[in-house]
Design a protein around this motif. Structure first.
Motif, PDB file in Angstrom:
ATOM      1  N   PRO A  54       0.802  -1.231   0.000  1.00  0.00           N
ATOM      2  CA  PRO A  54       0.000   0.000   0.000  1.00  0.00           C
ATOM      3  C   PRO A  54       0.834   1.281   0.000  1.00  0.00           C
ATOM      4  O   PRO A  54       0.330   2.344  -0.356  1.00  0.00           O
ATOM      5  CB  PRO A  54      -0.819  -0.116   1.286  1.00  0.00           C
ATOM      6  CG  PRO A  54      -0.035  -1.036   2.167  1.00  0.00           C
ATOM      7  CD  PRO A  54       0.599  -2.016   1.224  1.00  0.00           C
ATOM      8  N   LEU A  55       2.099   1.196   0.417  1.00  0.00           N
ATOM      9  CA  LEU A  55       2.965   2.376   0.449  1.00  0.00           C
ATOM     10  C   LEU A  55       3.815   2.508  -0.821  1.00  0.00           C
ATOM     11  O   LEU A  55       4.720   3.350  -0.874  1.00  0.00           O
ATOM     12  CB  LEU A  55       3.890   2.320   1.663  1.00  0.00           C
ATOM     13  CG  LEU A  55       3.222   2.367   3.039  1.00  0.00           C
ATOM     14  CD1 LEU A  55       4.267   2.161   4.139  1.00  0.00           C
ATOM     15  CD2 LEU A  55       2.494   3.679   3.246  1.00  0.00           C
ATOM     16  N   ALA A  56       3.508   1.722  -1.832  1.00  0.00           N
ATOM     17  CA  ALA A  56       4.366   1.643  -3.014  1.00  0.00           C
ATOM     18  C   ALA A  56       4.759   3.005  -3.560  1.00  0.00           C
ATOM     19  O   ALA A  56       5.938   3.256  -3.843  1.00  0.00           O
ATOM     20  CB  ALA A  56       3.677   0.818  -4.108  1.00  0.00           C
ATOM     21  N   LYS A  57       3.794   3.908  -3.736  1.00  0.00           N
ATOM     22  CA  LYS A  57       4.048   5.209  -4.365  1.00  0.00           C
ATOM     23  C   LYS A  57       4.035   6.362  -3.360  1.00  0.00           C
ATOM     24  O   LYS A  57       4.013   7.524  -3.754  1.00  0.00           O
ATOM     25  CB  LYS A  57       2.995   5.478  -5.436  1.00  0.00           C
ATOM     26  CG  LYS A  57       2.817   4.376  -6.464  1.00  0.00           C
ATOM     27  CD  LYS A  57       4.032   4.255  -7.363  1.00  0.00           C
ATOM     28  CE  LYS A  57       3.784   3.211  -8.454  1.00  0.00           C
ATOM     29  NZ  LYS A  57       4.992   2.980  -9.283  1.00  0.00           N
ATOM     30  N   GLU A  58       4.058   6.034  -2.081  1.00  0.00           N
ATOM     31  CA  GLU A  58       3.946   7.061  -1.040  1.00  0.00           C
ATOM     32  C   GLU A  58       4.969   8.186  -1.238  1.00  0.00           C
ATOM     33  O   GLU A  58       6.173   7.937  -1.406  1.00  0.00           O
ATOM     34  CB  GLU A  58       4.159   6.424   0.332  1.00  0.00           C
ATOM     35  CG  GLU A  58       4.069   7.376   1.503  1.00  0.00           C
ATOM     36  CD  GLU A  58       2.635   7.672   1.907  1.00  0.00           C
ATOM     37  OE1 GLU A  58       2.442   8.557   2.751  1.00  0.00           O
ATOM     38  OE2 GLU A  58       1.716   7.008   1.378  1.00  0.00           O
ATOM     39  N   GLY A  59       4.497   9.434  -1.247  1.00  0.00           N
ATOM     40  CA  GLY A  59       5.387  10.581  -1.322  1.00  0.00           C
ATOM     41  C   GLY A  59       6.124  10.746  -2.630  1.00  0.00           C
ATOM     42  O   GLY A  59       7.090  11.508  -2.708  1.00  0.00           O
TER      43      GLY A  59
END
Length: 470
Positions: A54-59
């Protein structure tokens, strides 16, 4: 988990020379810069299963952090374990930078084992470093395993990260390798190590229990979904810092292309395609890719990028234990699914690589010879039919000539790097070592921030420390 100590030792002979440190650094500076991770990596079961990251593209879009107390380069087990340790400090501002998607390098591409070495290679280590320092290496791995499992259990994450407490089975492919491990076992016992949990099994016992004709040892171990654990560790660290008016931010798909002295004295500027970030401290947690930013990590005196290959393949149910053999293969049946033909995560096949997998940083391609060896491996061991994998991928590990990571400040290895630290070079055995090694590096940063003397934990081997690698 791959054992290639002999491989990296042989490589080291070609570059590590009996020359003064200054000359060695000059030699390394002239070596080609380690490339950044490729953009089109093979699809990994751990990373590319639906909903796994779920954090793959975070930020990766929006405003870029402009300043932080500590900047961590790398969002795998090492980088996020360091962030978790730093989150113990109230009000700290921490930023993590990742060249690709979150946790998409070695931690997201490995075999899923949380398996310590309980006595393996003790004789060699004791001869090199003395019995007490050999024991420290095993103590660190035990500490890592217990600490990770404690976090999982305390936070009720067992199902979230697919934690399986199934033990480990290590089979011996030759009598010589079994004799070597017997020697390790006997010397470790004589040195006072507690090996009560180790059980030896004859080939007859293994044949009756599992249908394989190789003798083995069994001992306590776990397997899990590393990416999911690192995701939860990041969430915990972020919440803990936010509760003390600090912050933890993550910028994926934001490669750091240079680390330069800042105009603000004593700080560093991280250069990225999206802009620069001012940092008081920098932690390099990039493992195989450390040589992109650090000349001291290039070549055999530093960290050698080495490609490994893994398949997810349906095969015989051998229980919930994880497995290795004495020649570098590692596997375990995933929990759930078909009870008779579970999905097995199997890696290794290095003997078929013909030396083509190092130094290599490209995990976008597969080695067909390694793939063929992996397809034939389980049929050879258990007499099952050969199958095609459900998924097949590669990942890049970082090997050192010693087979041990670099942990600590960069200054002993590279002049003009005050405030920069490293935890990298896990040498294909990262899951039992990355968490603790990175936490040790983070604790050094905390001590320096507070102008305190850093005290090494009892479980940290002296040979890991950068001050002892000159």
């Amino acid at each position: 988990m791959v054992t290639l100590r002999g491989f990296v030792a042989a490589l080291s002979l070609s570059v590590v020379l009996a020359v003064p440190l200054e000359q060695q650094i000059t030699l390394q500076s002239n070596l080609p810069r380690t490339p950044l991770p490729v953009a089109n990596a093979t699809k990994s079961f751990w990373v590319n299963s639906p909903g796994a990251n779920p954090l793959a593209k975070e930020g990766s879009t929006g405003p870029l952090t402009t300043a932080a107390d500590v900047c961590i380069i790398g969002s795998g087990m090492s980088g996020i374990s360091a962030a978790y340790k730093l989150s113990e400090e109230a009000g700290l501002n921490v930023a993590v930078f990742e060249a690709r998607d979150f946790c998409s390098a070695a931690t997201g591409r490995n075999g899923g084992h949380l398996t310590t070495y309980v006595f393996q290679d003790f004789s060699n280590l004791a001869n090199k470093y003395g019995a007490e320092q050999a024991k420290a290496g095993f103590a660190l791995e035990n500490y890592t395993s217990h600490a990770i499992v404690k976090i999982i259990e305390d936070e009720g994450l067992q199902d979230v990260v697919d934690l399986v407490h199934g033990g480990h089975t290590s089979i011996f492919m030759t009598e010589a390798l079994e004799a070597k491990r017997r020697k390790d076992y006997d010397e470790a016992l004589a040195a006072g190590m507690n090996l009560d949990g180790v059980k030896w099994h004859s080939k007859e016992e293994m044949k009756a229990a599992f249908g394989t004709s190789y003798p083995a040892i069994t001992f306590d171990a776990y397997n899990f979904w590393p990416l999911k654990f690192v995701t939860q560790l990041y969430i915990l660290a972020k919440e803990r810092l936010a509760s003390t008016f600090g912050s933890l931010v993550l910028h994926t798909n934001t490669p750091v292309t240079d680390v330069l002295p800042s105009s603000d004295s004593g700080k560093w500027d991280l250069i990225t395609p999206r802009g620069s970030v001012s940092c008081q401290y920098v932690l390099h947690a990039t493992n195989a890719y450390a040589g992109h930013l650090l000349p001291s990590m290039r070549g055999a005196a530093g960290i050698i990028p080495t490609r490994g290959q893994v398949v997810a393949i349906k095969s015989k149910n051998t229980g919930i234990s994880s497995w290795t053999n004495s020649q570098g293969e590692y596997w375990f049946p995933r929990p759930g699914g078909d009870k008779d033909q579970p999905l097995v995560i199997l890696g290794g096949g290095n003997s078929a690589a013909r030396g083509e997998e190092a130094p290599v940083t490209d995990d976008s391609v597969l080695n067909p010879r390694v793939g063929k060896a992996l397809r034939k491996f389980l049929p050879k061991i258990f007499g099952v039919e050969e199958r095609e994998p459900e998924m097949e991928w590669t990942g890049i590990m970082g090997y050192t000539a010693m087979g041990d990571p670099f942990v600590g400040p960069l200054t002993p290895l590279q002049d003009g790097t005050r405030g920069q630290y490293i935890s990298a070079g896990l040498s294909g055995h990262g899951m039992p070592r990355a968490f603790s090694s990175a936490q040790a590096a983070a604790s050094m940063i905390i001590a320096d921030m507070k102008n305190e003397t850093w005290e090494a934990p009892e479980w940290l081997p002296e040979r890991y420390l950068t001050e002892n690698r000159v």
